[in-house]
Design an enzyme around this catalytic site. Structure first.
Site, short mmCIF file in Angstrom:
data_model
loop_
_atom_site.label_atom_id
_atom_site.label_comp_id
_atom_site.label_asym_id
_atom_site.label_seq_id
_atom_site.Cartn_x
_atom_site.Cartn_y
_atom_site.Cartn_z
N SER A 1 1.68 -8.53 -0.35
CA SER A 1 2.09 -9.13 0.67
C SER A 1 1.54 -10.71 0.78
CB SER A 1 2.17 -8.49 1.85
OG SER A 1 0.88 -8.12 2.36
N THR B 1 1.16 -4.86 4.66
CA THR B 1 1.05 -5.02 5.81
C THR B 1 0.34 -6.43 6.14
OG1 THR B 1 -1.23 -3.90 5.70
CG2 THR B 1 0.81 -2.46 6.47
N ASP B 2 -0.49 -7.07 5.07
CA ASP B 2 -1.25 -8.04 5.43
C ASP B 2 -0.45 -9.57 5.97
OD1 ASP B 2 -3.26 -7.14 4.12
OD2 ASP B 2 -3.31 -8.23 2.37
N THR C 1 0.87 -1.15 -0.05
CA THR C 1 0.14 -0.02 -0.01
C THR C 1 0.82 1.07 0.01
OG1 THR C 1 -1.79 -1.25 1.13
CG2 THR C 1 -1.63 1.22 1.28
#
Length: 327
Positions: free
Chosen positions: A56, A88-89, A11
């Site tokens: 990710s 960030t996942d 992101t």
């Protein structure tokens, strides 16, 4: 000496979509750095390495171990610390994987963003600046992999993504942040214990299967048996302090006779207990049947650790010892 910045996409680098197409326009490392006020006052150069942009959710052990190798070469060439930007996942898992194998005292800092640069109030620039300051700080040496978000410094061992959209998503429920970035300075308040594991053989890692199963209300034992059939190890995310329905107890005990079965909690915080409850399916009962206590380690990190251990040839006693260290 400077800070080595590696970019993996996510992101933080999303700059919208190409007109009339599904393709995402991504910013490279130079673009990201140029958008950060104050980065030029870091006091040392930023050595940028653009890696293939990977969502990710698509990252693998192979991706991350290759990144560790590249970052290690940067440190050997003189970098005082490493910063990685990624989605960030899976960041809580990649950070822990890195922490388990990172061989240097120089810090390895991961960060990203919850709001992309096309939105009002993107958090990426602030997170990148805080991460760079943390990587450049002597106070961060010896701490292994760190996650820096929202001006908080988290140890990879404890950090969790706790919210799907909040810019304050990263937290460490069992420990809290180990430090903060205050007025441009990384302030480390405590140093977590680190326990590295042997670097896995790539060919062994590719053949090592570890499953994670979250126990749910009125669980179906046949589903658990099917999941474990082709595995070399199994993580069980049990209720509360480490409980499962009684009808699973015999099955899990049988599985524990042929492979490591690690008991963790699905709650997101707190430890699996050892000897408080004794009913069939309780933590004490499952340990008597051969399950390994995961302690404070959450299910996702437990899977990372067990797969590395098995790929490295660890026997049952070594697996028990490693979980005692990390949990």
């Amino acid at each position: 000496m400077g800070v080595a910045l590696f970019t993996l996409g996510g992101t933080i680098s999303m700059a919208g979509h190409t007109q009339g197409a599904e393709a995402v326009v991504r910013l490279n490392g130079a673009d990201l750095a140029a958008a950060v006020p104050g980065l030029t006052r870091l006091g040392m150069p930023l050595d940028i390495h653009d890696i293939e942009a990977v969502p990710s959710a698509n990252l693998t052990f192979a991706h991350i171990l290759a990144l560790v190798d590249s970052a290690s070469q940067a440190v050997k060439a003189g970098a005082c610390g490493v910063v990685v930007t990624q989605g960030t996942d899976t960041l809580e898992e990649t950070a822990f994987l890195i922490d388990l194998v990172w061989p240097h005292t120089e810090p390895f800092v991961l960060t990203g963003a919850m709001r992309n640069p096309t939105l009002a109030g993107p958090d990426g620039p602030a997170n990148l600046l805080a991460a760079a300051r943390t990587a450049a700080s002597p106070a961060s040496h010896g701490l292994g992999a760190l996650v820096v978000f929202n001006d908080e410094i988290h140890a990879a061992r404890w950090v969790r993504k706790t919210h799907s959209t909040s810019t304050a998503t990263f937290a460490s429920p069992n420990a809290g942040p180990i430090g903060h970035v205050i007025e441009g300075r990384a302030r480390v308040l405590m140093a977590p214990a680190r326990h590295r594991v042997p670097y896995p053989r790539p060919e062994a890692l590719g053949k090592t299967r570890v499953a994670l199963h979250t126990v749910t209300f009125d669980e179906d034992a046949e589903i658990v048996a099917a999941i474990a059939e082709e595995c070399h190890g199994l993580i069980i995310a049990g209720f509360g302090v480490g409980h499962v329905p009684g009808k699973l107890a015999d099955l899990l005990g049988t599985l524990a006779e042929r492979m490591p079965v690690v008991l963790t909690s699905r709650t997101g915080g707190g430890s699996v207990l050892r000897h408080t409850y004794g009913a069939i399916g309780s933590e004490a009962d499952l340990q008597r049947r051969g399950l390994i206590n995961g302690g404070l380690l959450d299910p996702y990190k437990a899977r990372i650790l067990l797969r590395l251990l098995l790929a490295g040839g660890a026997d049952r006693e070594a697996v028990i010892a490693a979980f005692a260290d990390h949990g």
